[in-house]
Design an enzyme around this catalytic site. Sequence first.
Site, short mmCIF file in Angstrom:
data_model
loop_
_atom_site.label_atom_id
_atom_site.label_comp_id
_atom_site.label_asym_id
_atom_site.label_seq_id
_atom_site.Cartn_x
_atom_site.Cartn_y
_atom_site.Cartn_z
N LYS A 131 -8.96 -4.59 6.59
CA LYS A 131 -8.83 -3.15 6.41
C LYS A 131 -10.22 -2.55 6.37
CE LYS A 131 -5.41 -0.20 5.63
NZ LYS A 131 -4.01 -0.42 6.02
N1 GLU Z 1 -2.52 1.01 9.13
C1 GLU Z 1 -1.28 0.43 9.48
C2 GLU Z 1 -0.80 -0.48 8.37
O1 GLU Z 1 -1.18 -0.36 7.23
C3 GLU Z 1 -1.31 -0.22 10.85
C4 GLU Z 1 -2.30 -1.33 11.03
C5 GLU Z 1 -2.43 -1.82 12.46
O2 GLU Z 1 -1.72 -1.37 13.32
O3 GLU Z 1 -3.30 -2.67 12.68
O4 GLU Z 1 0.04 -1.32 8.58
#
Ligand code: GLU
Length: 445
Positions: A131
């Site tokens: 993240k």
């Molecule tokens: N931000 C989204 C999540 O928390 C998508 C992450 C992604 O597609 O890599 O799942």
Amino acid sequence: MSEQHRASGVAGEALAHLPPDFVVTRPRRRDLWDTVLGMLDDVAERINLDPGIHAILRQPERELTVAVPVRMDDGPIRVFTGYRIQHSSARGPCKGGIRYHPAVCPNEVRALAALMTWKCAVVGIPYGGAKGGVQCDPKQMSREEICRLTRRFTSMIMPILGPRRDIPAPDVNTDAQIMAWIADTVCMLQNVATMEIVTGKPVSLGGSQGRKEATGRGVALITTELLKRQRRRLSETTVAIQGYGNVGSAAAKILNQLGCRVVAVSDISGGLYAPGGLEINAIDRHVDSHPGRLLEGFHAPGVDRISNHELLTSKVDVLIPAALEHQIHADNAPQVQATMVVEAANGPTTPEADKVLHDRGIVVVPDILANAGGVVVSYFEWVQNMQCFFWEEAEVNRHLKRIMVQAFQRVWELSERHHVPLRLGAYMLAVGEVANAVQTRGIFP
Ligand code: GLU
């Protein structure tokens, strides 16, 4: 003064003269990283996890903190702090969004990175978890400032990114345009076409059909599966949704199309409630024309304004928190009237609230399963990019449905077999898969 200071009574008063940034002893509220580690520790005990592998999974593999200077439109330079944290690459390249929010901090990013590891494992896509985030208030910044912030941040985290290393995506307050700037920055600096460095791009730049609504569609698919298990009809189900961003609004639209009655929605500007069901199309038109994309100022006959608390405790069948973490906590959980909670946000329920909901017989579908639709279609986008071959939207949605339904069934059956809540079942499955990958690969060197 923050809520934390006020709540801390005498200690808070004694510290009140200090600027908040300097108060190192202020009592810290339980944060999302505590929650995520607490869950891992519980599961480790239950599945007899090897203590060495447990120790590996308790720490992110790699953390990068960067200082991001940005020339603001009116002249001065501001320096923002950004993070990219890779929790695990055991099952494949790291994957996870980037958020822009004032509350971004190392522990939040760590927790969200670990949630991505579990999420990818629960739905069985070949990724680890990561993240990123920048602590900033994008609502107070111009589009040009956000563009400069994005490009500089990208250049600084680029050493640890790559289509086979770590692939970012949108999250809170980031969108397809921001993903386009990330991809463009990498392509310019490397002088190679590397659009597959990021997912959630505009379709015109190699994004996938269906990616924008994917998280909301996944939430709707999971809600449908849950209702089937509860022998409930979609047409007799009422829904409340906290958060009307990309995820909440898509979930509202699709559940409404499936025949559910969406009776309450909210965002930072407040909530709307109509016992007979809200007109989602009218609300979407309003949000599309609002400069901050908010519900603020929406009026229609029979629609009342409600507070965030009223939304979370409204009398509905399904409550869908689709905003930020720790929204359902020990104070409001006893008043939740829904009988089902589907977690569209990451970490919306505190462990204390989770226990209250469980004891009250409320079924909670955990975030790592309920909101996995986004990363599943991110995976499809990456596959399409690597193959330079693109799918139609119907095909994307068909594969998304197959993966979400299968994952729901696996988690449901495992939870029934072990007589545990769905969250514990999902974690048992996910942690087991990741532990297996670590074990099988072995410890380098
Ligand atoms: N931000 C989204 C999540 O928390 C998508 C992450 C992604 O597609 O890599 O799942």
